[in-house]
Design an enzyme around this catalytic site. Structure first.
Site, PDB file in Angstrom:
ATOM      1  CG  ASP A 102      -1.734   0.895   1.237  1.00 25.83           C
ATOM      2  OD1 ASP A 102      -2.683   1.577  -0.602  1.00 25.83           O
ATOM      3  OD2 ASP A 102      -1.877   1.528   2.518  1.00 25.83           O
ATOM      4  CD  GLU A 114       2.509   8.570   4.322  1.00 22.26           C
ATOM      5  OE1 GLU A 114       2.845   9.708   3.839  1.00 22.26           O
ATOM      6  OE2 GLU A 114       1.412   8.343   3.732  1.00 22.26           O
ATOM      7  CG  ASN A 157      10.021  10.384  -2.844  1.00 16.78           C
ATOM      8  OD1 ASN A 157       9.307   9.992  -3.517  1.00 16.78           O
ATOM      9  ND2 ASN A 157      10.732  11.283  -2.560  1.00 16.78           N
ATOM     10  CG  ASP A 209      -0.494  14.164   0.406  1.00 17.50           C
ATOM     11  OD1 ASP A 209      -1.432  13.882   1.034  1.00 17.50           O
ATOM     12  OD2 ASP A 209       0.874  13.585   0.470  1.00 17.50           O
ATOM     13  CE  LYS A 253      -3.108  25.172  -6.977  1.00 15.20           C
ATOM     14  NZ  LYS A 253      -2.254  26.737  -5.990  1.00 15.20           N
ATOM     15  CG  ASP A 263     -11.068  12.372  -1.510  1.00 10.42           C
ATOM     16  OD1 ASP A 263     -10.057  12.464  -1.843  1.00 10.42           O
ATOM     17  OD2 ASP A 263     -11.753  13.336  -0.319  1.00 10.42           O
TER      18      ASP A 263
END
Length: 236
Positions: free
Chosen positions: A35, A60, A87, A113, A117, A149
């Site tokens: 994950d 993470e 990373n 995250d 943009k 989402d």
């Protein structure tokens, strides 16, 4: 509240050695679920408890989330779950290359995250090279699950995965989005979004038999699609 960190910061560019399965799990021969961007790790901790015959590893980039998550993982009676700091775009490729064939059987990226943009494209977690590393490590028929989402986040992930040609959707899966999470355990973000009765965009891919495209060509093709104004111009 999501606490963003910039994965392009100098402090995150050093490749880290991630331990092999033999150093992580009580039964390293069991199939692995990876994950990517697991946050506090609630999802994989629950999955590990429900599925003791699988090994679960979360990675993470936010170290303050990793420390308590891995502390809890180490308390698992099954010895089948870990949460590691790294990373993903710097350290995961080398780790996946060392795995025995068919050991990695599922990869998920859930609610990454939202770097949506245009100027933040390089901060997205799913970059062409990471996707190719995933495609190389997964055998045909194995799962790659993504959800978010935020449409501006999930749409490029879907487009990149489809562009690779290395993954198909299950034949009878709903399009464009699945209604349910195939992992059956929601993330913390997923619970929050669903409690607010907001949409979640989910896609399940399966590795097919197509060979991976050359990475340089794939990266250039993606650049032409994702950011055409800055795409390199072929030599005359």
């Amino acid at each position: 509240m999501r606490q963003h960190v910039n994965p392009l910061s100098r402090s995150f560019q050093l490749p880290l050695r991630l331990p092999p399965p033999s150093e992580l799990f009580t039964h390293p021969e069991h199939p692995i679920h990876l994950d990517i961007g697991c946050a506090r790790g609630r999802c994989i901790l629950d999955l590990a408890d429900r599925h003791p015959n699988w090994n679960h590893i979360g990675v993470e980039i936010r170290r303050p989330l990793v420390i308590p998550a891995d502390r809890e993982a180490l308390e698992s009676p099954h010895g089948n779950v870990r949460v590691l700091f790294c990373n993903a775009n710097i350290s995961l490729e080398g780790w996946m290359e060392t795995l025995p064939k068919d050991r990695l059987q599922r990869v998920s990226i859930q609610f990454p995250d939202p770097w949506f943009k245009r100027r933040h494209r390089k901060r997205r977690v799913l970059q062409p090279r990471l996707l190719m590393a995933i495609a190389s490590a997964l055998q045909p028929g194995k799962d790659f699950f993504i959800q978010s989402d935020v449409r501006e986040v999930i749409d490029p992930m879907v487009a990149l995965t489809e562009l690779s040609g290395c993954f198909d959707r299950p034949e009878n899966d709903a399009h464009p989005w699945r209604r349910t999470n195939p992992l059956t355990v929601p993330t913390e973000r997923e619970r929050y979004v669903m409690d607010q009765q907001l949409p979640v965009y989910r896609v399940l891919f399966r590795r097919n038999h197509t060979h991976q495209p050359p990475i340089e060509e794939f990266e250039q093709h993606w650049q032409e699609i994702d950011n055409p104004g800055n795409a390199p111009t072929p030599d005359a």
